[in-house]
Scaffold this active site. Structure first.
Site, mmCIF file in Angstrom:
data_model
loop_
_atom_site.group_PDB
_atom_site.id
_atom_site.type_symbol
_atom_site.label_atom_id
_atom_site.label_comp_id
_atom_site.label_asym_id
_atom_site.label_seq_id
_atom_site.Cartn_x
_atom_site.Cartn_y
_atom_site.Cartn_z
ATOM 1 N N ARG A 41 1.233 3.089 8.021
ATOM 2 C CA ARG A 41 0.552 2.780 6.927
ATOM 3 C C ARG A 41 -1.112 3.036 7.217
ATOM 4 O O ARG A 41 -1.681 3.514 6.202
ATOM 5 C CB ARG A 41 0.745 1.127 6.746
ATOM 6 C CG ARG A 41 2.244 0.934 6.380
ATOM 7 C CD ARG A 41 2.527 -0.341 5.744
ATOM 8 N NE ARG A 41 3.737 -0.612 5.208
ATOM 9 C CZ ARG A 41 4.116 -1.600 4.721
ATOM 10 N NH1 ARG A 41 3.403 -2.732 4.586
ATOM 11 N NH2 ARG A 41 5.198 -1.832 4.242
ATOM 12 N N ASP A 149 -1.336 -11.086 -7.651
ATOM 13 C CA ASP A 149 -0.982 -10.524 -6.203
ATOM 14 C C ASP A 149 -2.306 -10.286 -5.511
ATOM 15 O O ASP A 149 -3.160 -9.712 -5.955
ATOM 16 C CB ASP A 149 -0.136 -9.107 -6.430
ATOM 17 C CG ASP A 149 0.636 -8.816 -5.404
ATOM 18 O OD1 ASP A 149 1.946 -9.186 -5.110
ATOM 19 O OD2 ASP A 149 0.110 -8.250 -4.205
#
Ligand SMILES: C[S@@+](CC[C@H](N)C(=O)[O-])C[C@H]1O[C@@H](n2cnc3c(N)ncnc32)[C@H](O)[C@@H]1O
Length: 284
Positions: A41, A149
């Site tokens: 990532r 979020d």
């Protein structure tokens, strides 16, 4: 700038830095067992931002680039979600929870729902769809579903309300696609009557909570699993203050407040478990 393919791996020191940085700011645990995930990532982020290597990216975060640090945390989130995920909580919502909450709120004619850790919005929109499809009397109520979020990227997508064919095929009954979405080939956009029930914002569950009211129903699903026990306890303590005595909390099927707090009691509706405040607990 050329991306250095060979520098995909992170030194132990960089890996420890990323783990500590992400844990401190988001509660997300990335132990040594997640090395491959972290490396891939960070590499993907470096490539997307045209930074020469993951190590160079981390060096800049270490040097205090907080905007880049936020992108790094965003990149470490796992955003898996789909419409009507797990089915049973939405059946419980329709058959038990909404009727009970509507009884409790009949005088004010107002309902507030929070999808904490909403990812790309499918959970919040699924709640709106249950209301529109099964509770026409809510049309003259004041209804708001808030989604939040930590990841700015997913909140932007949720706000947009546009989904691919693959995404609408995951969990959404075909008649709901026909009735509540507008085709914009090759994508599908949620229609205005759904969109206007839902609002999204960026919010870190381990940071300040800008939420201004109590919530009759809280969906906080599949986020506690990523947090360490301190983070889980902090979040659940705050939830206690946001839930009225008649309110319901839904967690993911693998998540439970047990061993973290005794503030909640489980309530079984069909195959779904949700939680209410233990009687006498009115928050702090
Ligand atoms: C697996 S998704 C769950 C989405 C949805 N609730 C569901 O059940 O389908 C987990 C979400 O939690 C979010 N998240 C992780 N840590 C967070 C934090 N500290 N504050 C807010 N959101 C967080 C991630 O960005 C991700 O979108």
């Amino acid at each position: 700038m050329a991306f250095n393919q060979e520098s995909h791996t992170l030194s132990g020191e960089d890996l420890r830095f990323v783990s500590a940085y992400v844990l401190e700011r988001s509660g997300i645990v990335l132990g040594e067992s997640k090395r491959y995930l972290v490396e891939s990532r960070v590499s993907a982020l470096a490539r997307a931002l045209n930074i020469s290597s993951p190590a160079a990216l981390i060096k800049r975060v270490r040097a205090g680039e907080t905007a880049l640090g936020k992108q790094l945390i965003d990149q470490m989130t796992t955003n898996e979600t789909f419409f009507f995920r797990d089915v049973h909580p939405f059946e419980a919502l329709r058959e038990h929870v909404l009727p009970k909450v509507m009884d409790a709120r009949r005088r004010e004619k107002s309902i507030r729902v929070w999808s904490g850790a909403c990812s790309t919005g499918q959970e919040a929109y699924s709640i709106a769809l249950v209301m529109l499809e099964h509770f026409p009397e809510l049309a003259d109520w004041d209804v708001l579903i808030e989604g939040s979020d930590i990841s700015a990227k997913v909140v932007a997508k949720a706000n947009n309300g546009v989904y691919s064919q693959l995404e609408v095929e995951r969990g959404l009954p075909p008649h709901m696609l026909a009735d509540y979405f507008v085709e914009q080939p090759p994508m599908w956009r949620v229609s205005g009557k759904v969109r206007k029930l839902v609002r999204f914002e960026t919010m870190n569950l381990l940071g300040q909570w800008p939420l201004r009211c109590k919530f009759d129903i809280i969906f906080l699903r599949y986020v506690l699993i990523y947090l360490d026990d301190n983070g889980k306890r902090r979040v659940l303590r705050q939830i206690e203050n946001l839930l009225p005595p008649h309110g319901y909390l839904f967690l993911g099927s693998s998540e439970s407040p047990m061993n973290l707090t005794d503030a909640f009691v489980p309530v079984l509706f069909g195959k779904a478990v949700c939680y209410q405040l233990r009687s006498g607990n009115t928050g702090t």
